[in-house]
Design a protein around this motif. Sequence first.
Motif, PDB file in Angstrom:
ATOM      1  N   VAL A  15       2.682  -5.281  -5.046  1.00 21.26           N
ATOM      2  CA  VAL A  15       3.486  -4.315  -4.301  1.00 21.26           C
ATOM      3  C   VAL A  15       3.664  -4.792  -2.867  1.00 21.26           C
ATOM      4  CG1 VAL A  15       3.714  -1.930  -3.506  1.00 21.26           C
ATOM      5  CG2 VAL A  15       2.662  -2.410  -5.736  1.00 21.26           C
ATOM      6  N   ILE A  16       4.927  -4.909  -2.465  1.00 22.17           N
ATOM      7  CA  ILE A  16       5.257  -5.160  -1.065  1.00 22.17           C
ATOM      8  C   ILE A  16       5.291  -3.795  -0.396  1.00 22.17           C
ATOM      9  CG2 ILE A  16       6.949  -6.134   0.530  1.00 22.17           C
ATOM     10  CD1 ILE A  16       7.996  -7.780  -1.911  1.00 22.17           C
ATOM     11  N   CYS A  17       4.237  -3.479   0.354  1.00 21.92           N
ATOM     12  CA  CYS A  17       4.122  -2.172   0.999  1.00 21.92           C
ATOM     13  C   CYS A  17       4.823  -2.232   2.356  1.00 21.92           C
ATOM     14  CB  CYS A  17       2.658  -1.802   1.195  1.00 21.92           C
ATOM     15  SG  CYS A  17       1.693  -1.701  -0.314  1.00 21.92           S
ATOM     16  N   VAL A  18       5.923  -1.505   2.477  1.00 20.14           N
ATOM     17  CA  VAL A  18       6.659  -1.421   3.735  1.00 20.14           C
ATOM     18  C   VAL A  18       6.223  -0.150   4.440  1.00 20.14           C
ATOM     19  CG1 VAL A  18       8.917  -1.327   4.830  1.00 20.14           C
ATOM     20  CG2 VAL A  18       8.625  -2.607   2.690  1.00 20.14           C
ATOM     21  N   VAL A  19       5.686  -0.305   5.638  1.00 22.19           N
ATOM     22  CA  VAL A  19       5.256   0.852   6.428  1.00 22.19           C
ATOM     23  C   VAL A  19       6.380   1.185   7.403  1.00 22.19           C
ATOM     24  CG1 VAL A  19       3.536   1.789   8.003  1.00 22.19           C
ATOM     25  CG2 VAL A  19       2.846   0.200   6.188  1.00 22.19           C
ATOM     26  N   ASP A  20       6.962   2.369   7.225  1.00 18.03           N
ATOM     27  CA  ASP A  20       8.127   2.796   8.000  1.00 18.03           C
ATOM     28  C   ASP A  20       7.656   3.350   9.338  1.00 18.03           C
ATOM     29  OD1 ASP A  20      10.777   3.162   8.429  1.00 18.03           O
ATOM     30  OD2 ASP A  20      11.089   4.626   6.840  1.00 18.03           O
ATOM     31  N   ASP A  21       7.320   2.428  10.227  1.00 19.99           N
ATOM     32  CA  ASP A  21       6.817   2.773  11.561  1.00 19.99           C
ATOM     33  C   ASP A  21       8.004   2.861  12.514  1.00 19.99           C
ATOM     34  OD1 ASP A  21       5.816   2.360  14.287  1.00 19.99           O
ATOM     35  OD2 ASP A  21       3.898   1.879  13.330  1.00 19.99           O
ATOM     36  N   PRO A  22       8.132   3.947  13.303  1.00 13.69           N
ATOM     37  CA  PRO A  22       9.281   4.089  14.187  1.00 13.69           C
ATOM     38  C   PRO A  22       9.351   3.003  15.252  1.00 13.69           C
ATOM     39  CG  PRO A  22       7.840   6.023  14.333  1.00 13.69           C
ATOM     40  CD  PRO A  22       7.266   5.118  13.295  1.00 13.69           C
ATOM     41  N   ASP A  23       8.219   2.440  15.614  1.00 16.38           N
ATOM     42  CA  ASP A  23       8.205   1.392  16.641  1.00 16.38           C
ATOM     43  C   ASP A  23       8.392   0.008  16.032  1.00 16.38           C
ATOM     44  OD1 ASP A  23       7.748   3.224  18.754  1.00 16.38           O
ATOM     45  OD2 ASP A  23       5.624   3.298  18.194  1.00 16.38           O
ATOM     46  N   GLU A  24       7.596  -0.311  15.025  1.00 18.58           N
ATOM     47  CA  GLU A  24       7.646  -1.628  14.406  1.00 18.58           C
ATOM     48  C   GLU A  24       7.451  -1.529  12.897  1.00 18.58           C
ATOM     49  OE1 GLU A  24       6.369  -5.125  17.419  1.00 18.58           O
ATOM     50  OE2 GLU A  24       4.708  -4.042  16.482  1.00 18.58           O
ATOM     51  N   PRO A  25       8.533  -1.309  12.127  1.00 20.00           N
ATOM     52  CA  PRO A  25       8.371  -1.296  10.681  1.00 20.00           C
ATOM     53  C   PRO A  25       7.796  -2.629  10.226  1.00 20.00           C
ATOM     54  CG  PRO A  25      10.690  -1.053  11.305  1.00 20.00           C
ATOM     55  CD  PRO A  25       9.911  -1.125  12.549  1.00 20.00           C
ATOM     56  N   HIS A  26       6.867  -2.576   9.275  1.00 18.03           N
ATOM     57  CA  HIS A  26       6.165  -3.790   8.891  1.00 18.03           C
ATOM     58  C   HIS A  26       5.759  -3.753   7.423  1.00 18.03           C
ATOM     59  CE1 HIS A  26       3.119  -0.931  10.483  1.00 18.03           C
ATOM     60  NE2 HIS A  26       2.376  -1.367   9.470  1.00 18.03           N
ATOM     61  N   LYS A  70      -3.694  -7.600 -12.477  1.00 14.30           N
ATOM     62  CA  LYS A  70      -3.308  -7.599 -13.895  1.00 14.30           C
ATOM     63  C   LYS A  70      -2.861  -6.213 -14.354  1.00 14.30           C
ATOM     64  CE  LYS A  70      -6.742 -11.155 -14.985  1.00 14.30           C
ATOM     65  NZ  LYS A  70      -7.994 -11.455 -15.718  1.00 14.30           N
ATOM     66  N   ILE A  71      -1.909  -6.230 -15.271  1.00 10.94           N
ATOM     67  CA  ILE A  71      -1.469  -4.999 -15.923  1.00 10.94           C
ATOM     68  C   ILE A  71      -2.329  -4.797 -17.167  1.00 10.94           C
ATOM     69  CG2 ILE A  71       0.469  -3.828 -17.045  1.00 10.94           C
ATOM     70  CD1 ILE A  71       2.338  -5.608 -15.343  1.00 10.94           C
ATOM     71  N   GLU A  72      -2.980  -3.652 -17.235  1.00 10.51           N
ATOM     72  CA  GLU A  72      -3.868  -3.374 -18.359  1.00 10.51           C
ATOM     73  C   GLU A  72      -3.054  -3.054 -19.621  1.00 10.51           C
ATOM     74  OE1 GLU A  72      -6.967  -3.888 -18.142  1.00 10.51           O
ATOM     75  OE2 GLU A  72      -7.136  -4.084 -15.967  1.00 10.51           O
ATOM     76  N   PRO A  73      -3.632  -3.290 -20.805  1.00 10.14           N
ATOM     77  CA  PRO A  73      -2.923  -2.970 -22.049  1.00 10.14           C
ATOM     78  C   PRO A  73      -2.445  -1.522 -22.056  1.00 10.14           C
ATOM     79  CG  PRO A  73      -4.906  -4.232 -22.531  1.00 10.14           C
ATOM     80  CD  PRO A  73      -4.959  -3.895 -21.061  1.00 10.14           C
ATOM     81  N   GLY A  74      -1.180  -1.329 -22.382  1.00 11.51           N
ATOM     82  CA  GLY A  74      -0.606   0.008 -22.435  1.00 11.51           C
ATOM     83  C   GLY A  74      -0.185   0.577 -21.092  1.00 11.51           C
ATOM     84  N   GLU A  75      -0.427  -0.148 -20.020  1.00 15.69           N
ATOM     85  CA  GLU A  75      -0.110   0.329 -18.670  1.00 15.69           C
ATOM     86  C   GLU A  75       1.284  -0.134 -18.270  1.00 15.69           C
ATOM     87  OE1 GLU A  75      -2.597   0.646 -14.502  1.00 15.69           O
ATOM     88  OE2 GLU A  75      -2.635  -1.262 -15.579  1.00 15.69           O
ATOM     89  N   ARG A  76       2.039   0.733 -17.637  1.00 16.63           N
ATOM     90  CA  ARG A  76       3.338   0.350 -17.110  1.00 16.63           C
ATOM     91  C   ARG A  76       3.148  -0.506 -15.857  1.00 16.63           C
ATOM     92  NH1 ARG A  76       4.993   5.000 -15.213  1.00 16.63           N
ATOM     93  NH2 ARG A  76       7.133   4.335 -14.810  1.00 16.63           N
ATOM     94  N   ALA A  77       4.062  -1.439 -15.647  1.00 20.69           N
ATOM     95  CA  ALA A  77       3.929  -2.373 -14.527  1.00 20.69           C
ATOM     96  C   ALA A  77       3.867  -1.645 -13.191  1.00 20.69           C
ATOM     97  CB  ALA A  77       5.081  -3.374 -14.546  1.00 20.69           C
ATOM     98  N   VAL A  78       4.728  -0.669 -12.988  1.00 20.60           N
ATOM     99  CA  VAL A  78       4.749   0.027 -11.706  1.00 20.60           C
ATOM    100  C   VAL A  78       3.446   0.791 -11.490  1.00 20.60           C
ATOM    101  CG1 VAL A  78       5.937   2.080 -12.624  1.00 20.60           C
ATOM    102  CG2 VAL A  78       6.122   1.496 -10.180  1.00 20.60           C
ATOM    103  N   ALA A  79       2.916   1.384 -12.557  1.00 28.13           N
ATOM    104  CA  ALA A  79       1.652   2.109 -12.439  1.00 28.13           C
ATOM    105  C   ALA A  79       0.520   1.159 -12.093  1.00 28.13           C
ATOM    106  CB  ALA A  79       1.351   2.854 -13.736  1.00 28.13           C
ATOM    107  N   ALA A  80       0.550  -0.037 -12.681  1.00 32.06           N
ATOM    108  CA  ALA A  80      -0.489  -1.028 -12.389  1.00 32.06           C
ATOM    109  C   ALA A  80      -0.433  -1.456 -10.932  1.00 32.06           C
ATOM    110  CB  ALA A  80      -0.325  -2.242 -13.300  1.00 32.06           C
ATOM    111  N   LEU A 121       0.776   0.177  -8.303  1.00 29.82           N
ATOM    112  CA  LEU A 121       0.343   1.261  -7.422  1.00 29.82           C
ATOM    113  C   LEU A 121      -1.163   1.496  -7.531  1.00 29.82           C
ATOM    114  CD1 LEU A 121       3.303   3.767  -7.959  1.00 29.82           C
ATOM    115  CD2 LEU A 121       3.006   2.071  -6.133  1.00 29.82           C
ATOM    116  N   ARG A 122      -1.692   1.361  -8.743  1.00 31.16           N
ATOM    117  CA  ARG A 122      -3.146   1.492  -8.922  1.00 31.16           C
ATOM    118  C   ARG A 122      -3.882   0.424  -8.119  1.00 31.16           C
ATOM    119  NH1 ARG A 122      -6.017  -1.595 -11.877  1.00 31.16           N
ATOM    120  NH2 ARG A 122      -4.343  -2.205 -13.323  1.00 31.16           N
ATOM    121  N   GLU A 123      -3.393  -0.802  -8.194  1.00 27.03           N
ATOM    122  CA  GLU A 123      -4.039  -1.895  -7.472  1.00 27.03           C
ATOM    123  C   GLU A 123      -3.974  -1.696  -5.957  1.00 27.03           C
ATOM    124  OE1 GLU A 123      -5.784  -4.468  -8.385  1.00 27.03           O
ATOM    125  OE2 GLU A 123      -5.508  -4.534 -10.553  1.00 27.03           O
ATOM    126  N   VAL A 124      -2.889  -1.149  -5.452  1.00 26.49           N
ATOM    127  CA  VAL A 124      -2.798  -0.859  -4.013  1.00 26.49           C
ATOM    128  C   VAL A 124      -3.906   0.104  -3.614  1.00 26.49           C
ATOM    129  CG1 VAL A 124      -1.396   0.213  -2.208  1.00 26.49           C
ATOM    130  CG2 VAL A 124      -0.326  -1.334  -3.848  1.00 26.49           C
TER     131      VAL A 124
END
Length: 200
Positions: free
Chosen positions: A31-42, A64-74, A76-79
């Motif tokens: 996951v590329i986590c974009v932090v929407d900071d009003p001064d310096e988005p990063h 890793k994506i666990e068996p039966g796990e959706r990619a997006v859920a994996a 976000l879980r890892e984050v």
Amino acid sequence: MTNSAAAERIRGNLAGFTRIAATGGRAAAVVICVVDDPDEPHVLLIRRAYRGMNSGQWAFPGGKIEPGERAVAAGLREVGEEIGLALEESDVLGVLDDFVTDSGFVMTPFIALTSAPVRLEPNPDEVDSVHRVTLERLVGDDLPGWTITPSGARLLNMPLRERMRIHAPTGAILYQFREVALLGRPTRVRDLQQPEFTRE
């Protein structure tokens, strides 16, 4: 860029992008986590703990994506597990191309947006440190960089600051994020090579 400008810019550029999926390897999500900071988005990058696979390497939160796990859920879980940041599927703005690593993983990169301030709790078993890189830096004219190996191979790298030079696979994904999400240029990175040290 203001925080609203950063969010709208990314959403608008991703709206016209069609990703390329890959198959045949061990499935992983980052996951590329974009932090929407009003001064310096990063964006948030991590340096992996100095143990185990990919010791000390630059990365996005993911695994890793666990068996039966959706990619997006994996992803976000890892984050949450790696840096203690709780994200919802509604925070996901889009997905970039899958990147197949030399070690046999098919990495699916999600882009997620969250508002500042964020409270991070890195897991010391997996993460040595968390680093912020501004969107302004990512669109710098000096990026990307290229290295020629002794065999003549051309390797992409992202020299973001002193002692922060990021190679593929993370560098390739970061480069596509810059080109597609920030600059609106339909750039592909699947053919970019990895240096040997990233396979360890």
